[in-house]
Enzyme design. Structure first.
Site, PDB file in Angstrom:
ATOM      1  N   CYS A   1      45.674  34.841  30.170  1.00  9.72           N
ATOM      2  CA  CYS A   1      45.579  34.977  31.622  1.00  9.72           C
ATOM      3  C   CYS A   1      46.917  34.707  32.299  1.00  9.72           C
ATOM      4  O   CYS A   1      47.192  33.599  32.756  1.00  9.72           O
ATOM      5  CB  CYS A   1      44.506  34.068  32.210  1.00  9.72           C
TER       6      CYS A   1
ATOM      7  N   CYS B   1      42.638  40.174  36.135  1.00 14.70           N
ATOM      8  CA  CYS B   1      43.064  38.836  36.525  1.00 14.70           C
ATOM      9  C   CYS B   1      42.644  38.594  37.972  1.00 14.70           C
ATOM     10  O   CYS B   1      43.291  39.082  38.894  1.00 14.70           O
ATOM     11  CB  CYS B   1      44.583  38.711  36.382  1.00 14.70           C
TER      12      CYS B   1
END
Length: 530
Positions: free
Chosen positions: A286, A466
């Site tokens: 991430c 994201c």
């Protein structure tokens, strides 16, 4: 017959829970023996107990055996006990549990112990499965569930040493005071599909030339097909002094379950001083998480009226704020709103928590590196991240240590019976749960196609997502594929932060994770077809 029986061979069948009155039909169908694999006390003993069934079976001339096992906790010893019963009891045998899955797994484990590929070793146990999955994280559990939804009879094992399974995407929210940490963890046994066999051990070596895996406990697991998804390793030790001060002295990280609550403790108590945030070089899981911590912290300080008393700095080892250019302008508006200083090409290398000092190696435009000392009152650290040693040191690895795959099919280019997905694979996509959700479908369909000698028609486009939490109540939903191509799910401008995306992030996605992704339900996860 009132019960549904699954016949595995002329000698062995399985069924779900039976009643005393079913035994007459079982005997009439020609079965000679019955094995009960369901504990009497399970579900409050609402089913027929083994004693009553044994008495009724005996009256009908049936042999009866009681071998209770708990779902997802079947051991090699249970398999050996099952094999011993099958050797002793007159055939054909009918085994049952609540649904029939445990009895099926016991039978497969008993078979595996005698399989040709399960070579006995002195002092070691050895077993064999059709598909072995290394890793019980998001990718591992998800791919197991999806495979078993497509092929319920597939003999699947999951190698995973951990007792607990975590929903890591919510840890950033925990660090921002917007999510309960207890809701991000569940027992591992509760998420492993009931049909899968859980081997609770760590993989220590891949031996793909022999279709086997060595485990840390000295045992060996053989496979026909292998799926590699052990995640990546957080290399805390690469930052000098960090491990000694994590969780105290104002040093924290949302990348660990036990530290995310400490992040919020620091953020909610800090009224003045200096707050530093770091991001290491890529790849990391991430890529937006380091700055999510920055934004949620700054939003709280702004709402609390203390932002002007703080000096805030984001140190990024990369040269850009975010890897997909379309999202940089809207993110920069929040950087300016929070008056945060950006330091690019600045890599955290050392921490002295007691003295509240951090050191960064900073690279200038000519490539020269200087070490800079910075003081802090709060330091949020994102550690360097590397491929697990078991992958890095194996024939499966590419030059960077990741499990090598074709980026479209996710199959290994040199070992046709090996697939990989999730953070450990070499595909050049963002390492996110959203990416794994799409990759699961690709691997499930292509692995089955390979088993059936069909072309691998399912293609991964590099999708990753994201949800950038730029403030409490608003999220910029960045969805993109290979080459930074925008791949929005919804027909809205993806560069605009929205309240609806916050609801998606906080409420919808956690529910989808636990109840869909880990259960093999592939909503909005369909990949491209060749």
């Amino acid at each position: 017959m009132h019960i549904t029986i699954s016949k595995h061979s002329d000698q062995f069948s399985t069924a779900g829970q039976i009643k005393v009155e079913d035994l007459t039909e079982i005997a009439a169908a020609g079965y000679q023996s019955v094995i009960c694999n369901r504990p009497d006390a399970e579900d409050g003993a609402s089913h027929a107990g083994s004693a009553a069934l044994a008495t009724a079976a005996g009256a009908l001339g049936l042999k009866f055996a009681y071998l209770p096992v708990v779902a997802n906790q079947i051991t090699a010893q249970d398999g050996a006990a099952m094999q011993q019963l099958l050797d002793q009891l007159p055939a054909p045998v009918l085994a049952f549990c609540r649904s029939g899955n445990r009895s099926t797994n016991l039978y497969r484990l008993a078979q595996a112990s005698a399989a040709e590929t399960a070579t006995a070793q002195i002092g070691n146990r050895s077993s064999a499965f059709e598909v072995v999955i290394v890793g019980g994280g998001s990718a591992g559990i998800g791919i197991a569930a999806s495979l078993l939804r497509r092929r319920p009879d597939l003999q699947v094992a999951i190698i995973e040493p951990s007792d607990h399974h975590y929903y890591q995407p919510a840890w950033t929210l925990v660090g921002g005071g917007a999510f309960d940490i207890q809701k991000t963890v569940r027992p591992m046994r509760s998420v492993i599909p009931e049909q899968a066999h859980w081997i609770q051990a760590a993989a220590s070596a891949f031996e793909p030339d022999h279709n086997r895996i060595k485990l840390a406990d000295g045992s060996t697991v053989h496979y026909k097909q292998l799926i590699v998804c052990p995640g990546l390793r957080l290399a805390w030790e690469k930052i000098e002094g960090l491990e000694q001060t994590l969780g105290k002295n104002g040093v924290t990280s949302n990348y660990r379950y036990d530290l995310a609550p400490y992040t919020w403790q620091l953020v909610s108590s800090l009224k003045q001083g200096t707050a530093l945030f770091s991001q290491p070089g890529m790849p990391i899981k991430c890529a937006g998480a380091p700055q999510k911590a920055l934004y949620l912290s700054c939003d709280h300080w702004l709402r609390s009226g203390v932002l002007n008393n703080l000096q805030i700095e984001f140190n990024n080892a990369s040269a850009v704020l975010f890897g997909v250019a379309a999202f940089v302008p809207p993110l920069m508006k929040y950087v300016e709103k929070y008056n945060a200083k950006l330091s690019f090409n600045s890599n955290l290398v050392k921490v002295d928590g007691e003295r509240k000092l951090a050191w960064f190696d900073v690279k200038d435009q000519d490539g020269h590196i200087t070490r800079q000392e910075k003081s802090f009152d709060m330091l949020h650290v994102v550690p360097p991240q590397v491929a697990p040693e078991v992958v890095r040191n194996s024939p499966l690895a590419d030059a960077g240590g990741w499990c090598e795959v074709d980026q479209a099919t996710l199959r290994h280019p040199r070992y046709a019976n090996v697939f990989a997905l999730g953070d450990a694979c070499s595909a050049p996509n963002a390492k996110t749960v959203a990416a794994a959700r799409k990759q699961i479908v690709v691997v499930a369909e292509n692995l089955i196609a390979a088993r059936e000698n069909r072309p691998l028609a399912t293609v991964y486009d590099g999708y990753g997502a994201c949800p950038l939490t730029v403030e409490k109540g608003k999220v910029l939903l960045a969805e993109f594929g290979y080459g930074g191509k925008l791949l929005p799910t919804f027909p809205l401008d993806p560069t605009v932060a929205r309240g609806s995306n916050w609801f998606l992030k906080v409420s919808v996605l956690p529910w989808v994770y636990w109840n869909a992704m880990l259960k093999g339900r592939e909503w909005l996860a369909r990949p491209t077809k060749n």
